[in-house]
Design a protein around this motif. Structure first.
Motif, short mmCIF file in Angstrom:
data_model
loop_
_atom_site.label_atom_id
_atom_site.label_comp_id
_atom_site.label_asym_id
_atom_site.label_seq_id
_atom_site.Cartn_x
_atom_site.Cartn_y
_atom_site.Cartn_z
N VAL A 60 0.85 -1.19 0.00
CA VAL A 60 0.00 0.00 0.00
C VAL A 60 0.88 1.24 0.00
CG1 VAL A 60 -1.99 -1.08 1.13
CG2 VAL A 60 -0.20 -0.02 2.53
N TYR A 61 0.40 2.28 -0.62
CA TYR A 61 1.13 3.55 -0.67
C TYR A 61 0.87 4.31 0.63
CZ TYR A 61 2.67 8.12 -2.39
OH TYR A 61 3.31 9.32 -2.56
N LEU A 62 1.91 4.49 1.44
CA LEU A 62 1.77 5.22 2.69
C LEU A 62 1.59 6.71 2.45
CD1 LEU A 62 4.53 3.54 4.89
CD2 LEU A 62 2.05 3.15 4.98
N GLY A 63 2.36 7.26 1.51
CA GLY A 63 2.27 8.68 1.21
C GLY A 63 3.63 9.23 0.83
N SER A 64 3.69 10.56 0.74
CA SER A 64 4.93 11.22 0.33
C SER A 64 5.50 12.02 1.49
CB SER A 64 4.67 12.12 -0.88
OG SER A 64 3.64 13.04 -0.61
N ASN A 65 6.82 11.94 1.64
CA ASN A 65 7.51 12.62 2.73
C ASN A 65 8.83 13.17 2.21
OD1 ASN A 65 9.16 13.24 4.94
ND2 ASN A 65 8.17 11.75 6.23
N TRP A 66 8.89 14.49 2.05
CA TRP A 66 10.15 15.13 1.67
C TRP A 66 10.70 15.87 2.88
CZ3 TRP A 66 5.97 15.27 -1.76
CH2 TRP A 66 6.15 14.49 -2.92
N ASN A 67 9.96 16.85 3.37
CA ASN A 67 10.32 17.58 4.59
C ASN A 67 9.11 17.54 5.51
OD1 ASN A 67 12.95 18.42 3.80
ND2 ASN A 67 12.01 19.93 2.44
N GLY A 68 8.67 16.35 5.82
CA GLY A 68 7.42 16.14 6.56
C GLY A 68 6.41 15.50 5.62
N TRP A 69 5.38 14.93 6.17
CA TRP A 69 4.39 14.21 5.36
C TRP A 69 3.48 15.20 4.64
CZ3 TRP A 69 4.77 9.22 4.31
CH2 TRP A 69 5.57 8.44 5.13
N GLU A 70 3.57 15.24 3.31
CA GLU A 70 2.67 16.07 2.51
C GLU A 70 1.36 15.33 2.25
OE1 GLU A 70 6.01 15.82 1.49
OE2 GLU A 70 6.48 17.77 2.31
N LYS A 71 1.47 14.04 2.06
CA LYS A 71 0.29 13.19 1.84
C LYS A 71 0.51 11.95 2.68
CE LYS A 71 -2.38 10.59 -1.45
NZ LYS A 71 -2.78 10.37 -2.81
N GLN A 72 -0.52 11.54 3.41
CA GLN A 72 -0.41 10.36 4.27
C GLN A 72 -1.73 9.60 4.18
OE1 GLN A 72 1.24 11.32 8.08
NE2 GLN A 72 0.72 9.34 8.94
N ASN A 73 -1.69 8.37 3.63
CA ASN A 73 -2.90 7.57 3.43
C ASN A 73 -3.25 6.70 4.63
OD1 ASN A 73 -3.35 8.48 0.80
ND2 ASN A 73 -1.97 6.97 -0.06
N PHE A 74 -2.34 6.59 5.60
CA PHE A 74 -2.56 5.78 6.79
C PHE A 74 -2.15 6.56 8.03
CE2 PHE A 74 -2.30 2.77 3.40
CZ PHE A 74 -3.18 1.75 3.75
N ALA A 75 -2.74 6.21 9.16
CA ALA A 75 -2.36 6.81 10.44
C ALA A 75 -1.60 5.76 11.24
CB ALA A 75 -3.60 7.24 11.21
N TRP A 76 -0.56 6.21 11.95
CA TRP A 76 0.24 5.33 12.81
C TRP A 76 0.89 6.19 13.87
CZ3 TRP A 76 1.59 6.16 7.63
CH2 TRP A 76 2.68 6.98 7.41
N SER A 77 1.46 5.57 14.88
CA SER A 77 2.17 6.33 15.90
C SER A 77 3.64 6.42 15.51
CB SER A 77 2.00 5.69 17.28
OG SER A 77 2.52 4.39 17.27
N GLY A 78 4.27 7.55 15.80
CA GLY A 78 5.66 7.76 15.44
C GLY A 78 5.78 8.40 14.07
N TYR A 79 7.04 8.70 13.67
CA TYR A 79 7.27 9.37 12.40
C TYR A 79 7.10 8.43 11.22
CZ TYR A 79 9.16 12.78 9.16
OH TYR A 79 9.31 13.65 8.11
N PHE A 80 7.66 7.21 11.33
CA PHE A 80 7.48 6.16 10.32
C PHE A 80 6.89 4.95 11.02
CE2 PHE A 80 10.83 8.42 7.98
CZ PHE A 80 10.28 8.42 6.71
N PRO A 81 6.07 4.17 10.31
CA PRO A 81 5.56 2.94 10.93
C PRO A 81 6.70 1.92 11.06
CG PRO A 81 4.79 3.10 8.67
CD PRO A 81 5.52 4.37 8.97
N SER A 82 6.78 1.28 12.19
CA SER A 82 7.81 0.27 12.40
C SER A 82 7.28 -1.10 11.99
CB SER A 82 8.25 0.25 13.86
OG SER A 82 7.13 0.02 14.69
N ILE A 83 8.18 -2.06 11.83
CA ILE A 83 7.78 -3.42 11.47
C ILE A 83 6.89 -3.96 12.59
CG2 ILE A 83 8.62 -5.74 10.91
CD1 ILE A 83 9.39 -3.38 8.93
N GLY A 84 5.76 -4.51 12.21
CA GLY A 84 4.80 -5.03 13.18
C GLY A 84 3.80 -4.01 13.67
#
Length: 142
Positions: A60-84
């Protein structure tokens, strides 16, 4: 979006193996590979629960991140989703057989075949996260 077809809600829901509904009409819209469904119910009839996505693992496409998330298709805790980590779709998102990669012959980026649909509000678990280039992040989910 272009309207693909309209049908009675009962006919369409039964065709997908879902319980019949007292709602009147289901409109299906298509834009490229994206499909959305609108269920029209009388005011006194509750809308049916969102159609459950297939039990399918894929990218799945999470979104685009250059200098912060411009587009984010999912919500998660933290800056990037971790494995699991659990991630929840904030919009309907295509599930694909692979992440967006350049064609080995032409170098042009192409989306892999759509194998499912993550519905808004549906939760998945992350198996892998990749930067497909230029800050476009994809996750392998189940």
């Amino acid at each position: 979006m272009n309207k693909l077809f309209a049908a009675t809600a009962t006919a369409l829901l039964l065709a997908f193996g879902e319980p019949a509904s007292a709602c009147e009409t289901v409109n299906v819209f298509v834009e490229g590979d994206n499909v959305s469904v609108e269920v029209i119910c009388p005011p006194d009839v509750p809308s049916p629960a969102p159609y459950a996505a297939q039990d399918v693992a894929g990218w799945v496409y999470l979104g685009s991140n250059w200098n912060g998330w411009e587009k984010q298709n999912f919500a998660w805790s933290g800056y990037f989703p971790s494995i699991g980590a659990a991630i929840t779709a904030v919009t309907d998102v295509n599930i694909r057989g692979d992440y967006n990669k350049p064609d080995p012959w032409t170098g042009v980026r192409q989306n892999a075949q759509k194998i499912g649909l993550a519905r808004q509000g549906q939760t998945f678990f992350v198996e892998e996260v990749v930067d497909a280039g230029s800050g476009h992040y994809w996750a392998l989910v189940y």
